[in-house]
Design an enzyme around this catalytic site. Sequence first.
Site, PDB file in Angstrom:
ATOM      1  N   ARG A  31       0.817  -1.210   0.000  1.00 51.09           N
ATOM      2  CA  ARG A  31       0.000   0.000   0.000  1.00 51.09           C
ATOM      3  C   ARG A  31       0.860   1.273   0.000  1.00 51.09           C
ATOM      4  O   ARG A  31       0.536   2.237  -0.709  1.00 51.09           O
ATOM      5  CB  ARG A  31      -0.939  -0.006   1.220  1.00 51.09           C
ATOM      6  CG  ARG A  31      -1.863   1.204   1.340  1.00 51.09           C
ATOM      7  CD  ARG A  31      -2.500   1.637   0.033  1.00 51.09           C
ATOM      8  NE  ARG A  31      -3.136   0.560  -0.708  1.00 51.09           N
ATOM      9  CZ  ARG A  31      -3.458   0.617  -1.993  1.00 51.09           C
ATOM     10  NH1 ARG A  31      -3.172   1.710  -2.697  1.00 51.09           N
ATOM     11  NH2 ARG A  31      -4.035  -0.394  -2.581  1.00 51.09           N
ATOM     12  N   LYS A  91       1.999  24.782  -3.579  1.00 49.99           N
ATOM     13  CA  LYS A  91       0.755  24.166  -3.114  1.00 49.99           C
ATOM     14  C   LYS A  91       0.884  22.645  -3.202  1.00 49.99           C
ATOM     15  O   LYS A  91       0.222  21.970  -3.985  1.00 49.99           O
ATOM     16  CB  LYS A  91      -0.423  24.675  -3.932  1.00 49.99           C
ATOM     17  CG  LYS A  91      -0.654  26.173  -3.758  1.00 49.99           C
ATOM     18  CD  LYS A  91      -1.762  26.690  -4.655  1.00 49.99           C
ATOM     19  CE  LYS A  91      -1.938  28.193  -4.497  1.00 49.99           C
ATOM     20  NZ  LYS A  91      -2.975  28.743  -5.396  1.00 49.99           N
ATOM     21  N   LYS A 142       4.395  39.295  -2.767  1.00 50.18           N
ATOM     22  CA  LYS A 142       2.996  39.152  -3.145  1.00 50.18           C
ATOM     23  C   LYS A 142       2.181  40.336  -2.619  1.00 50.18           C
ATOM     24  O   LYS A 142       2.721  41.255  -2.005  1.00 50.18           O
ATOM     25  CB  LYS A 142       2.461  37.803  -2.644  1.00 50.18           C
ATOM     26  CG  LYS A 142       3.201  36.615  -3.262  1.00 50.18           C
ATOM     27  CD  LYS A 142       2.639  35.295  -2.786  1.00 50.18           C
ATOM     28  CE  LYS A 142       1.287  35.002  -3.406  1.00 50.18           C
ATOM     29  NZ  LYS A 142       1.385  34.471  -4.782  1.00 50.18           N
ATOM     30  N   GLU A 173       4.578  40.266  -7.558  1.00 44.25           N
ATOM     31  CA  GLU A 173       3.225  40.024  -8.072  1.00 44.25           C
ATOM     32  C   GLU A 173       2.540  41.370  -8.282  1.00 44.25           C
ATOM     33  O   GLU A 173       2.570  42.234  -7.394  1.00 44.25           O
ATOM     34  CB  GLU A 173       2.441  39.179  -7.074  1.00 44.25           C
ATOM     35  CG  GLU A 173       0.982  38.968  -7.421  1.00 44.25           C
ATOM     36  CD  GLU A 173       0.245  38.253  -6.300  1.00 44.25           C
ATOM     37  OE1 GLU A 173       0.427  37.031  -6.187  1.00 44.25           O
ATOM     38  OE2 GLU A 173      -0.474  38.919  -5.530  1.00 44.25           O
ATOM     39  N   ASP A 181      -1.019  38.511 -11.842  1.00 47.04           N
ATOM     40  CA  ASP A 181      -1.959  37.734 -11.043  1.00 47.04           C
ATOM     41  C   ASP A 181      -3.404  37.967 -11.465  1.00 47.04           C
ATOM     42  O   ASP A 181      -3.914  39.091 -11.386  1.00 47.04           O
ATOM     43  CB  ASP A 181      -1.797  38.094  -9.561  1.00 47.04           C
ATOM     44  CG  ASP A 181      -2.660  37.244  -8.659  1.00 47.04           C
ATOM     45  OD1 ASP A 181      -2.683  36.010  -8.852  1.00 47.04           O
ATOM     46  OD2 ASP A 181      -3.328  37.807  -7.772  1.00 47.04           O
TER      47      ASP A 181
END
Length: 289
Positions: free
Chosen positions: A102, A137, A169, A199, A225
């Site tokens: 597994r 992410k 950002k 950004e 963005d």
Amino acid sequence: MIPSLPDVLILPIVRAALAEDLGRAGDVTAAACIPEAARMRAVFAARKPGVLAGIDCARLAVLEMDPKASIDLRMRDGDAFEAGAVLAEVEAEARAFLSAERTALNLLGRLCGIATLTRDYVQAVAGTGARIADTRKTTPGLRALEKHAVRCGGGINHRFGLDGAILIKDNHIAVCGGVEAAVRAARAHVGHLMKVEVEVDGLEQLNVALGMVAAGEGPDVVMLDNFDLARLAEAVRRTRDGGHRLVLEASGGVNLSTVRAIAETGVDVISVGALTHSASVLDIGLDAV
């Protein structure tokens, strides 16, 4: 051929996964049902077509349980395969092999899914010059493996972690008081080898960044963005017409239906969080032979 990750990077992840599965008492089913001396031979086989990533995870999971196992890798990471393809053949102690099954399949299926989805995005933008990149992410603890899987699918890696590059950002800009102030602070803080990306959420902020580039103090990369197609095309025009040596990265609103049109605006890179946060597990099976 995609270079394999060193075993030393993979082993801690595989060992942690095996320990999680074995729990407090080990594989009680195998211990109860399988004679101690029994051996088995089986193949890892694809149920669906895809791109291989993570075969070394399967190899190491088996070897951790049976160091004397014989493993014949029929394919390598980065290889494309059809449904029914045999990815590897293994001969090992039956108890050990079944205990590793597994963990091996979980990692292999997850990484093949990422590589296959990445391949789909790369093929969707073929001929445009745009490159497909991942993001941070990723599944906690699996970043090295998942970013490797993106490379197996033909994509490129964005920064690996917070220490890989400066990425300013919207929240950084808000606290600093604007694009110019944030970029200048970043440039003053880092050495010549550290890239700086900022950004921007509109053409006005892009103009600020372009002005800084013209003055020799701007960012290396601008992330556009959530720009719509018209604004992406205009951003590319302003950057190229101004002769600025600047990488333009499109981000936000990217899926397989939209990525081609985004690439055709002329951006250099398209970052896609879905490569790692939304890839489906590819169906890989373990069949006794």
